[in-house]
Scaffold this motif. Structure first.
Motif, PDB file in Angstrom:
ATOM      1  N   PRO A  70       0.796  -1.229   0.000  1.00  0.00           N
ATOM      2  CA  PRO A  70       0.000   0.000   0.000  1.00  0.00           C
ATOM      3  C   PRO A  70       0.836   1.291   0.000  1.00  0.00           C
ATOM      4  CG  PRO A  70      -0.006  -0.971   2.176  1.00  0.00           C
ATOM      5  CD  PRO A  70       0.734  -1.926   1.279  1.00  0.00           C
ATOM      6  N   LYS A  71       2.165   1.171   0.182  1.00  0.00           N
ATOM      7  CA  LYS A  71       2.997   2.369   0.269  1.00  0.00           C
ATOM      8  C   LYS A  71       4.020   2.522  -0.858  1.00  0.00           C
ATOM      9  CE  LYS A  71       3.644   2.519   5.225  1.00  0.00           C
ATOM     10  NZ  LYS A  71       4.660   2.698   6.233  1.00  0.00           N
ATOM     11  N   TYR A  72       4.579   1.402  -1.313  1.00  0.00           N
ATOM     12  CA  TYR A  72       5.747   1.484  -2.176  1.00  0.00           C
ATOM     13  C   TYR A  72       5.512   0.937  -3.582  1.00  0.00           C
ATOM     14  CZ  TYR A  72       8.049   2.341   2.265  1.00  0.00           C
ATOM     15  OH  TYR A  72       8.405   2.866   3.483  1.00  0.00           O
ATOM     16  N   THR A  73       6.240   1.539  -4.516  1.00  0.00           N
ATOM     17  CA  THR A  73       6.222   1.131  -5.916  1.00  0.00           C
ATOM     18  C   THR A  73       7.138  -0.076  -6.109  1.00  0.00           C
ATOM     19  OG1 THR A  73       5.834   3.401  -6.622  1.00  0.00           O
ATOM     20  CG2 THR A  73       6.814   1.928  -8.253  1.00  0.00           C
ATOM     21  N   ILE A  74       6.767  -0.967  -7.011  1.00  0.00           N
ATOM     22  CA  ILE A  74       7.664  -2.035  -7.453  1.00  0.00           C
ATOM     23  C   ILE A  74       7.908  -1.829  -8.946  1.00  0.00           C
ATOM     24  CG2 ILE A  74       6.857  -3.669  -5.695  1.00  0.00           C
ATOM     25  CD1 ILE A  74       5.427  -5.208  -7.992  1.00  0.00           C
ATOM     26  N   THR A  75       8.955  -2.456  -9.448  1.00  0.00           N
ATOM     27  CA  THR A  75       9.292  -2.350 -10.863  1.00  0.00           C
ATOM     28  C   THR A  75       9.351  -3.744 -11.465  1.00  0.00           C
ATOM     29  OG1 THR A  75      10.582  -0.352 -10.428  1.00  0.00           O
ATOM     30  CG2 THR A  75      10.977  -1.478 -12.521  1.00  0.00           C
ATOM     31  N   ILE A  76       8.577  -3.965 -12.519  1.00  0.00           N
ATOM     32  CA  ILE A  76       8.634  -5.235 -13.253  1.00  0.00           C
ATOM     33  C   ILE A  76       9.785  -5.102 -14.241  1.00  0.00           C
ATOM     34  CG2 ILE A  76       7.422  -6.886 -14.701  1.00  0.00           C
ATOM     35  CD1 ILE A  76       4.783  -5.610 -13.737  1.00  0.00           C
ATOM     36  N   MET A  77      10.771  -5.967 -14.095  1.00  0.00           N
ATOM     37  CA  MET A  77      11.960  -5.925 -14.946  1.00  0.00           C
ATOM     38  C   MET A  77      11.769  -6.764 -16.209  1.00  0.00           C
ATOM     39  SD  MET A  77      13.577  -3.912 -13.030  1.00  0.00           S
ATOM     40  CE  MET A  77      15.158  -3.807 -13.824  1.00  0.00           C
ATOM     41  N   LYS A  78      11.051  -7.886 -16.056  1.00  0.00           N
ATOM     42  CA  LYS A  78      10.782  -8.707 -17.236  1.00  0.00           C
ATOM     43  C   LYS A  78       9.537  -9.553 -17.020  1.00  0.00           C
ATOM     44  CE  LYS A  78      13.488 -12.928 -16.537  1.00  0.00           C
ATOM     45  NZ  LYS A  78      14.492 -13.805 -17.089  1.00  0.00           N
ATOM     46  N   ALA A  79       8.884  -9.857 -18.124  1.00  0.00           N
ATOM     47  CA  ALA A  79       7.758 -10.794 -18.171  1.00  0.00           C
ATOM     48  C   ALA A  79       7.934 -11.536 -19.489  1.00  0.00           C
ATOM     49  CB  ALA A  79       6.419 -10.061 -18.110  1.00  0.00           C
ATOM     50  N   ASP A  80       8.631 -12.664 -19.427  1.00  0.00           N
ATOM     51  CA  ASP A  80       8.991 -13.419 -20.628  1.00  0.00           C
ATOM     52  C   ASP A  80       8.168 -14.695 -20.720  1.00  0.00           C
ATOM     53  OD1 ASP A  80      10.880 -11.495 -21.190  1.00  0.00           O
ATOM     54  OD2 ASP A  80      12.569 -12.665 -20.413  1.00  0.00           O
ATOM     55  N   TYR A  81       7.661 -14.952 -21.923  1.00  0.00           N
ATOM     56  CA  TYR A  81       6.810 -16.110 -22.207  1.00  0.00           C
ATOM     57  C   TYR A  81       7.662 -17.178 -22.887  1.00  0.00           C
ATOM     58  CZ  TYR A  81       2.615 -18.537 -24.033  1.00  0.00           C
ATOM     59  OH  TYR A  81       1.636 -19.451 -24.324  1.00  0.00           O
ATOM     60  N   TYR A  82       7.600 -18.415 -22.368  1.00  0.00           N
ATOM     61  CA  TYR A  82       8.405 -19.533 -22.866  1.00  0.00           C
ATOM     62  C   TYR A  82       7.519 -20.670 -23.345  1.00  0.00           C
ATOM     63  CZ  TYR A  82      12.376 -17.287 -20.586  1.00  0.00           C
ATOM     64  OH  TYR A  82      13.342 -16.394 -20.218  1.00  0.00           O
ATOM     65  N   ASP A  83       8.043 -21.460 -24.284  1.00  0.00           N
ATOM     66  CA  ASP A  83       7.285 -22.611 -24.779  1.00  0.00           C
ATOM     67  C   ASP A  83       7.626 -23.872 -23.987  1.00  0.00           C
ATOM     68  OD1 ASP A  83       9.683 -23.675 -25.805  1.00  0.00           O
ATOM     69  OD2 ASP A  83       9.131 -23.326 -27.904  1.00  0.00           O
ATOM     70  N   THR A  84       7.029 -24.980 -24.382  1.00  0.00           N
ATOM     71  CA  THR A  84       7.198 -26.272 -23.717  1.00  0.00           C
ATOM     72  C   THR A  84       8.661 -26.687 -23.622  1.00  0.00           C
ATOM     73  OG1 THR A  84       5.020 -26.983 -24.436  1.00  0.00           O
ATOM     74  CG2 THR A  84       6.561 -28.723 -23.877  1.00  0.00           C
ATOM     75  N   ASP A  85       9.460 -26.317 -24.627  1.00  0.00           N
ATOM     76  CA  ASP A  85      10.869 -26.702 -24.660  1.00  0.00           C
ATOM     77  C   ASP A  85      11.784 -25.687 -23.988  1.00  0.00           C
ATOM     78  OD1 ASP A  85      10.348 -29.105 -26.087  1.00  0.00           O
ATOM     79  OD2 ASP A  85      10.153 -27.926 -27.932  1.00  0.00           O
ATOM     80  N   GLY A  86      11.213 -24.671 -23.344  1.00  0.00           N
ATOM     81  CA  GLY A  86      12.009 -23.684 -22.639  1.00  0.00           C
ATOM     82  C   GLY A  86      12.574 -22.582 -23.518  1.00  0.00           C
ATOM     83  N   ARG A  87      12.097 -22.475 -24.751  1.00  0.00           N
ATOM     84  CA  ARG A  87      12.539 -21.397 -25.642  1.00  0.00           C
ATOM     85  C   ARG A  87      11.669 -20.168 -25.425  1.00  0.00           C
ATOM     86  NH1 ARG A  87      12.815 -25.903 -29.490  1.00  0.00           N
ATOM     87  NH2 ARG A  87      10.650 -25.407 -29.897  1.00  0.00           N
ATOM     88  N   LYS A  88      12.326 -19.000 -25.357  1.00  0.00           N
ATOM     89  CA  LYS A  88      11.575 -17.769 -25.171  1.00  0.00           C
ATOM     90  C   LYS A  88      10.793 -17.455 -26.439  1.00  0.00           C
ATOM     91  CE  LYS A  88      13.908 -14.160 -23.945  1.00  0.00           C
ATOM     92  NZ  LYS A  88      14.478 -12.872 -23.512  1.00  0.00           N
ATOM     93  N   ILE A  89       9.482 -17.218 -26.272  1.00  0.00           N
ATOM     94  CA  ILE A  89       8.597 -16.865 -27.373  1.00  0.00           C
ATOM     95  C   ILE A  89       8.487 -15.356 -27.491  1.00  0.00           C
ATOM     96  CG2 ILE A  89       6.210 -16.938 -28.182  1.00  0.00           C
ATOM     97  CD1 ILE A  89       5.938 -19.612 -26.715  1.00  0.00           C
ATOM     98  N   LYS A  90       8.348 -14.710 -26.340  1.00  0.00           N
ATOM     99  CA  LYS A  90       8.064 -13.279 -26.364  1.00  0.00           C
ATOM    100  C   LYS A  90       8.490 -12.629 -25.063  1.00  0.00           C
ATOM    101  CE  LYS A  90       4.257 -10.105 -27.223  1.00  0.00           C
ATOM    102  NZ  LYS A  90       2.889  -9.951 -27.625  1.00  0.00           N
ATOM    103  N   SER A  91       9.056 -11.425 -25.189  1.00  0.00           N
ATOM    104  CA  SER A  91       9.304 -10.567 -24.038  1.00  0.00           C
ATOM    105  C   SER A  91       8.242  -9.483 -24.069  1.00  0.00           C
ATOM    106  CB  SER A  91      10.693  -9.924 -24.116  1.00  0.00           C
ATOM    107  OG  SER A  91      11.687 -10.884 -23.945  1.00  0.00           O
ATOM    108  N   HIS A  92       7.506  -9.339 -22.987  1.00  0.00           N
ATOM    109  CA  HIS A  92       6.466  -8.313 -22.926  1.00  0.00           C
ATOM    110  C   HIS A  92       7.017  -6.961 -22.471  1.00  0.00           C
ATOM    111  CE1 HIS A  92       2.951 -10.815 -23.714  1.00  0.00           C
ATOM    112  NE2 HIS A  92       3.536 -11.741 -23.003  1.00  0.00           N
ATOM    113  N   ILE A  93       8.209  -6.966 -21.879  1.00  0.00           N
ATOM    114  CA  ILE A  93       8.759  -5.737 -21.319  1.00  0.00           C
ATOM    115  C   ILE A  93      10.111  -5.460 -21.966  1.00  0.00           C
ATOM    116  CG2 ILE A  93       9.661  -4.679 -19.217  1.00  0.00           C
ATOM    117  CD1 ILE A  93       7.532  -6.206 -17.686  1.00  0.00           C
ATOM    118  N   TYR A  94      10.244  -4.284 -22.543  1.00  0.00           N
ATOM    119  CA  TYR A  94      11.504  -3.881 -23.169  1.00  0.00           C
ATOM    120  C   TYR A  94      12.224  -2.827 -22.340  1.00  0.00           C
ATOM    121  CZ  TYR A  94       9.556  -6.619 -26.847  1.00  0.00           C
ATOM    122  OH  TYR A  94       9.014  -7.670 -27.536  1.00  0.00           O
ATOM    123  N   GLN A  95      11.517  -2.207 -21.437  1.00  0.00           N
ATOM    124  CA  GLN A  95      12.114  -1.347 -20.423  1.00  0.00           C
ATOM    125  C   GLN A  95      11.276  -1.519 -19.158  1.00  0.00           C
ATOM    126  OE1 GLN A  95      12.141   2.789 -21.492  1.00  0.00           O
ATOM    127  NE2 GLN A  95      10.542   2.494 -22.993  1.00  0.00           N
TER     128      GLN A  95
END
Length: 162
Positions: A70-95
């Motif tokens: 309720p008081k402090y801001t957090i920062t999302i550094m990354k939200a990366d989507y991976y497939d069944t084989d562990g390969r990154k499909i998409k990064s939702h955050i570029y900054q």
């Protein structure tokens, strides 16, 4: 008779209600822990099997990151989507994305997006300048099939504390 779009909209609304109630329950059940950052693993079940293993049922997935402090801001550094084989499909955050106190952010996987496969997942990394309440990081999967709604959630699992 409802058209497919109306059914999906109602299913999405149902998922949001479910997410809100599940989030409230999770907050009530959990012991308050403070942290300056974590990497969280979240399972995504966007492809399920129906009957035989040859017939798949596609689900949409909503990844939700909720700042519970309720008081402090957090920062999302990354939200990366991976497939069944562990390969990154998409990064939702570029900054980095700042979440103000009690704010939330979501990322959506369309039901027709089959790239993740049966074992898709997200890795979400967040940080804070000081110790804060841990955010809620979870996914809600949903779709409608034969006029029946399928909705369930997967809570995130902390895999690294920063």
């Amino acid at each position: 008779m409802l058209d497919q779009k109306s059914v999906i909209q109602r299913g999405f609304l149902l998922a949001i209600v479910y997410l809100l109630s599940a989030t409230a329950l999770a907050l009530a059940e959990s012991e308050t822990k403070l942290s300056k950052g974590e990497t969280v693993y979240v399972s995504i079940y966007s492809n399920l099997f129906i009957g035989s293993a040859k017939e798949k049922f596609q689900l949409s997935a909503l990844l939700s990151v909720r700042n519970t402090d309720p008081k402090y801001t957090i920062t999302i550094m990354k939200a990366d989507y991976y497939d069944t084989d562990g390969r990154k499909i998409k990064s939702h955050i570029y900054q980095p994305v700042q979440l103000e106190p009690l704010a939330s952010k979501y990322y959506f996987v369309e039901p027709q997006d089959t790239r993740g496969g049966e074992g898709a997942n997200y890795l979400v990394t967040w940080r804070a300048e000081q110790d804060v309440n841990q955010p809620i990081v979870e996914a809600v999967m949903l779709n409608v099939y034969n006029r029946q709604g399928v909705v369930f959630r997967c809570p995130g699992k902390i895999i690294t504390e920063h």
